[in-house]
Motif scaffolding. Structure first.
Motif, short mmCIF file in Angstrom:
data_model
loop_
_atom_site.label_atom_id
_atom_site.label_comp_id
_atom_site.label_asym_id
_atom_site.label_seq_id
_atom_site.Cartn_x
_atom_site.Cartn_y
_atom_site.Cartn_z
N PHE A 1 0.84 -1.20 0.00
CA PHE A 1 0.00 0.00 0.00
C PHE A 1 0.88 1.25 0.00
O PHE A 1 2.02 1.23 0.47
N HIS A 2 0.31 2.33 -0.51
CA HIS A 2 0.96 3.63 -0.35
C HIS A 2 -0.12 4.71 -0.30
O HIS A 2 -1.21 4.54 -0.87
N PRO A 3 0.15 5.82 0.39
CA PRO A 3 -0.85 6.89 0.51
C PRO A 3 -1.23 7.45 -0.86
O PRO A 3 -0.37 7.66 -1.72
N SER A 4 -2.51 7.66 -1.07
CA SER A 4 -2.98 8.16 -2.37
C SER A 4 -3.60 9.55 -2.30
O SER A 4 -3.80 10.19 -3.33
N GLY A 5 -3.94 10.02 -1.10
CA GLY A 5 -4.54 11.34 -1.00
C GLY A 5 -5.00 11.65 0.41
O GLY A 5 -5.15 10.75 1.25
#
Length: 213
Positions: A199-203
């Protein structure tokens, strides 16, 4: 003496031919070395470009972009368009007088099959923070029948409510909601098949909730 002279004259063409062959062989060897050197440089450049492209694809921005209402954001394995954030007393699953923070939006699966792991696996739901307080993980409901969202079919848009219980002591103020997306790789190097990876931050959505029902 004359015989030696005649012999040297006869051997001269052979020497010239030998020297010609040596020069030709040297030129051919040098040409082959250059061809192989250029081929090796080409292979090295292709590997370097491919590696750089993979690094660029895997690179995660230092800070996720700010998201506004009406703008799409990647969440798990779907796309969410947030519409509004309200404080509700009669939200889905409301119990007694406990208030809820409700984010309403449109959710659409971007995969080619029905998904039960809409927010990825393991599930990574939107995270809400406000005033230094910890909010519990939300629950997600369909707006049309107020039932929990269990799966999402590809390219079918659903209106959903993402509902957080409001902890004791929280007062109305600005909140921040962080969204995360799960990376998809068509061919994973480890398993040699399509895989959902990290996962990675998207907004991030920052807003003050409105008063609802």
């Amino acid at each position: 003496m004359r015989g030696d002279t005649v012999k040297m004259v006869e051997e001269a063409p052979s020497i010239r031919f030998y020297m010609f062959m040596v020069r030709h062989s040297l030129r051919s060897t040098v040409r082959q070395i250059w061809v192989r050197l250029l081929a090796a440089l080409g292979i090295f450049a292709a590997i370097a470009v491919a590696w750089w492209m993979k690094v660029e694809d895997a690179r995660v921005p230092d800070a996720p972009p700010q998201v506004a209402f009406g703008e799409p954001v990647n969440v798990g394995r779907a796309i969410l368009v947030p519409y509004k954030l309200t404080i509700e007393n009669a939200a889905p699953s409301a119990t007694g007088s406990q208030r809820k923070l409700v984010l309403t939006g449109q959710l659409e699966s971007v995969t080619g099959s029905s998904q039960v792991s809409i927010f990825g696996s393991p599930e990574k739901l939107p995270a809400l923070s406000s005033g230094g307080m910890t909010f519990p993980a939300p629950k997600v409901y369909l707006v049309r029948d107020k039932e929990p969202l269990k799966q999402l079919h590809p390219r079918i848009r659903e209106l959903v409510s993402i509902v957080w219980d409001i902890p004791e002591g929280w007062t109305e103020q600005d909140v921040t909601i962080g969204f995360s997306t799960q990376q998809f790789k068509l061919k994973d190097n480890l398993y040699a098949k399509a895989s959902w990876l990290q996962f990675h931050p998207s907004g991030t959505l920052s807003a003050r909730p409105e008063r609802g029902a």
